[in-house]
Motif scaffolding. Structure first.
Motif, mmCIF file in Angstrom:
data_model
loop_
_atom_site.group_PDB
_atom_site.id
_atom_site.type_symbol
_atom_site.label_atom_id
_atom_site.label_comp_id
_atom_site.label_asym_id
_atom_site.label_seq_id
_atom_site.Cartn_x
_atom_site.Cartn_y
_atom_site.Cartn_z
ATOM 1 N N MET A 1 65.280 28.843 21.355
ATOM 2 C CA MET A 1 65.263 27.401 21.091
ATOM 3 C C MET A 1 64.143 26.708 21.870
ATOM 4 O O MET A 1 63.363 25.941 21.318
ATOM 5 N N HIS A 2 64.062 26.988 23.181
ATOM 6 C CA HIS A 2 63.052 26.321 23.980
ATOM 7 C C HIS A 2 61.678 26.961 23.837
ATOM 8 O O HIS A 2 60.668 26.343 24.187
ATOM 9 N N LEU A 3 61.623 28.190 23.324
ATOM 10 C CA LEU A 3 60.334 28.784 22.980
ATOM 11 C C LEU A 3 59.680 27.964 21.872
ATOM 12 O O LEU A 3 58.473 27.686 21.912
ATOM 13 N N LEU A 4 60.483 27.540 20.898
ATOM 14 C CA LEU A 4 59.966 26.682 19.831
ATOM 15 C C LEU A 4 59.519 25.336 20.384
ATOM 16 O O LEU A 4 58.535 24.751 19.928
ATOM 17 N N SER A 5 60.231 24.844 21.388
ATOM 18 C CA SER A 5 59.850 23.592 22.025
ATOM 19 C C SER A 5 58.493 23.723 22.710
ATOM 20 O O SER A 5 57.655 22.812 22.646
ATOM 21 N N ASP A 6 58.260 24.861 23.354
ATOM 22 C CA ASP A 6 56.977 25.094 24.014
ATOM 23 C C ASP A 6 55.827 25.145 23.006
ATOM 24 O O ASP A 6 54.706 24.717 23.305
ATOM 25 N N ILE A 7 56.113 25.672 21.836
ATOM 26 C CA ILE A 7 55.106 25.716 20.773
ATOM 27 C C ILE A 7 54.868 24.318 20.212
ATOM 28 O O ILE A 7 53.734 23.931 19.892
ATOM 29 N N LEU A 8 55.935 23.546 20.120
ATOM 30 C CA LEU A 8 55.852 22.206 19.537
ATOM 31 C C LEU A 8 55.118 21.221 20.436
ATOM 32 O O LEU A 8 54.424 20.319 19.945
ATOM 33 N N TYR A 9 55.251 21.387 21.749
ATOM 34 C CA TYR A 9 54.695 20.407 22.691
ATOM 35 C C TYR A 9 53.212 20.113 22.481
ATOM 36 O O TYR A 9 52.825 18.937 22.353
ATOM 37 N N PRO A 10 52.319 21.104 22.464
ATOM 38 C CA PRO A 10 50.893 20.765 22.281
ATOM 39 C C PRO A 10 50.595 20.114 20.941
ATOM 40 O O PRO A 10 49.655 19.320 20.826
ATOM 41 N N ILE A 11 51.407 20.415 19.937
ATOM 42 C CA ILE A 11 51.215 19.792 18.627
ATOM 43 C C ILE A 11 51.573 18.312 18.698
ATOM 44 O O ILE A 11 50.820 17.442 18.239
ATOM 45 N N VAL A 12 52.725 18.026 19.292
ATOM 46 C CA VAL A 12 53.195 16.637 19.384
ATOM 47 C C VAL A 12 52.325 15.820 20.330
ATOM 48 O O VAL A 12 51.947 14.682 20.019
ATOM 49 N N TYR A 13 51.972 16.408 21.463
ATOM 50 C CA TYR A 13 51.269 15.638 22.500
ATOM 51 C C TYR A 13 49.765 15.543 22.258
ATOM 52 O O TYR A 13 49.183 14.452 22.345
ATOM 53 N N TYR A 14 49.133 16.662 21.935
ATOM 54 C CA TYR A 14 47.675 16.670 21.825
ATOM 55 C C TYR A 14 47.162 16.460 20.402
ATOM 56 O O TYR A 14 46.132 15.797 20.209
ATOM 57 N N LEU A 15 47.848 17.029 19.428
ATOM 58 C CA LEU A 15 47.352 16.949 18.057
ATOM 59 C C LEU A 15 47.856 15.700 17.342
ATOM 60 O O LEU A 15 47.067 14.853 16.905
ATOM 61 N N VAL A 16 49.165 15.549 17.230
ATOM 62 C CA VAL A 16 49.745 14.381 16.565
ATOM 63 C C VAL A 16 49.646 13.141 17.448
ATOM 64 O O VAL A 16 49.511 12.022 16.946
ATOM 65 N N THR A 213 70.663 19.818 34.753
ATOM 66 C CA THR A 213 70.812 20.773 35.849
ATOM 67 C C THR A 213 69.792 21.901 35.756
ATOM 68 O O THR A 213 69.337 22.431 36.769
ATOM 69 N N ARG A 214 69.465 22.301 34.557
ATOM 70 C CA ARG A 214 68.355 23.206 34.277
ATOM 71 C C ARG A 214 68.015 23.055 32.802
ATOM 72 O O ARG A 214 68.719 22.361 32.078
ATOM 73 N N ARG A 215 66.978 23.673 32.380
ATOM 74 C CA ARG A 215 66.512 23.450 31.011
ATOM 75 C C ARG A 215 67.611 23.795 29.997
ATOM 76 O O ARG A 215 68.147 24.900 29.975
ATOM 77 N N GLY A 216 67.951 22.810 29.169
ATOM 78 C CA GLY A 216 68.964 23.008 28.135
ATOM 79 C C GLY A 216 70.389 22.850 28.612
ATOM 80 O O GLY A 216 71.322 22.976 27.814
ATOM 81 N N HIS A 217 70.587 22.531 29.884
ATOM 82 C CA HIS A 217 71.931 22.407 30.443
ATOM 83 C C HIS A 217 72.071 21.065 31.160
ATOM 84 O O HIS A 217 71.181 20.654 31.912
ATOM 85 N N TYR A 218 73.226 20.436 30.942
ATOM 86 C CA TYR A 218 73.436 19.073 31.433
ATOM 87 C C TYR A 218 74.828 18.924 32.044
ATOM 88 O O TYR A 218 75.769 19.622 31.653
ATOM 89 N N GLU A 219 74.933 18.008 32.979
ATOM 90 C CA GLU A 219 76.220 17.684 33.600
ATOM 91 C C GLU A 219 76.416 16.177 33.526
ATOM 92 O O GLU A 219 75.526 15.413 33.894
ATOM 93 N N VAL A 220 77.576 15.763 33.046
ATOM 94 C CA VAL A 220 77.883 14.347 32.857
ATOM 95 C C VAL A 220 78.737 13.849 34.008
ATOM 96 O O VAL A 220 79.779 14.431 34.325
ATOM 97 N N HIS A 221 78.293 12.755 34.637
ATOM 98 C CA HIS A 221 79.018 12.149 35.751
ATOM 99 C C HIS A 221 79.470 10.750 35.343
ATOM 100 O O HIS A 221 78.647 9.897 35.006
#
Length: 286
Positions: A1-16, A213-221
């Motif tokens: 899932m986050h591998l796809l995010s890493d691929i998407l980042y330069p497209i969203v940030y630098y290209l688009v 708390t770490r990538r892809g993991h969250y804690e609700v307070h």
């Protein structure tokens, strides 16, 4: 899932270059005293996080409850559940900070209350219908903000304890029906609906902060904003919410939704500007 995010980042940030001008302007207005390098660091971290959110939102549409709960943990749900034991509905106030899609989908099975997510529908009606169906597949009810009045009246009349999830950092559509205060160095309007309904039905109001708390993991307070709205002056709840939200963002600004136009409205001359509450030094979950 986050591998796809890493691929998407330069497209969203630098290209688009998705809304980079809006994001940059928002950061400059919110943090004028920070250096260009500091703001750029937040900007890049934000776009990395935004790509993560997109992948997680897609995952959320099909994930099982057990999978979501491994990634989205309620640290102190007992603070909310005690009001269910008393037969009380509650208002849960938060913002577009970290992952909110997991909260919508899991609200009804992570808490004892019947869960209702209140918000604005997507502009694309076909997409909105599909997203609503997937988000509500485990029992959370999705309610348009224009219909929440009728839903609250119904559940109040039938004595059903409900947890109303309200992301109150959206830009209000009506400048004259907003709470205006100074937020992130800007005159900012806030939705007043959460406080309005809490006061009408005297529902306890809780703020919840989503910690990554770490990538892809969250804690609700969860933390209490007001237990008895009918005993405090008007605007107290909204002021406390703004105070809590500002502290949340300041701790980790890269997790807020900076690419939306936060300060597109100008305060009308006849609308008062309410003073901001002083910052709270402690963690909101305490």
């Amino acid at each position: 899932m986050h591998l796809l995010s890493d691929i998407l980042y330069p497209i969203v940030y630098y290209l688009v270059r998705y809304r980079r001008k809006v994001t940059r302007q928002n950061l400059l207005r919110a943090y004028p005293d920070r250096s260009d390098e500091e703001r750029q660091h937040i900007e890049r971290a934000y776009y990395h996080h935004l790509c993560d959110l997109l992948m997680e939102a897609l995952y959320n549409l099909y994930a099982r409850p057990s999978s979501i709960m491994k990634r989205y943990h309620f640290a102190n749900r007992q603070l909310v559940n005690k009001y269910y034991d008393r037969g009380q509905s509650v208002v849960l106030m938060s913002a577009h900070y970290n992952n909110w899609e997991y909260m919508i989908t899991s609200l009804n099975f992570q808490l004892m209350h019947h869960g209702i997510g209140v918000g604005k529908p997507l502009d694309n009606k076909s997409m909105a219908k599909y997203a609503t169906r997937r988000r509500s597949r485990f029992g959370t009810q999705i309610v348009d903000q224009t219909d929440v009045r009728q839903e609250m009246a119904y559940y109040h009349e039938h004595h059903v304890p409900v947890a109303y999830m309200m992301l109150s950092d959206q830009s209000p559509s009506n400048e004259h029906k907003s709470y205006w205060t100074t937020f992130m160095n800007q005159e900012t309007p806030f939705l007043y609906g959460a406080e309005y309904f809490a006061r009408k039905y005297n529902m306890p109001v809780l703020y919840y902060e989503v910690e990554k708390t770490r990538r892809g993991h969250y804690e609700v307070h969860f933390s209490l904003l007001c237990e008895k709205p009918d005993e405090v002056p008007q605007y107290t709840i909204t002021a406390r919410y703004v105070q809590r939200l500002a502290a949340t963002i300041d701790r980790n600004p890269q997790y807020w939704l900076w690419s939306h136009r936060r300060w597109k409205r100008i305060r009308p001359a006849d609308m008062p500007l309410h003073p901001a509450l002083p910052a709270e030094p402690q963690h909101p979950s305490t």
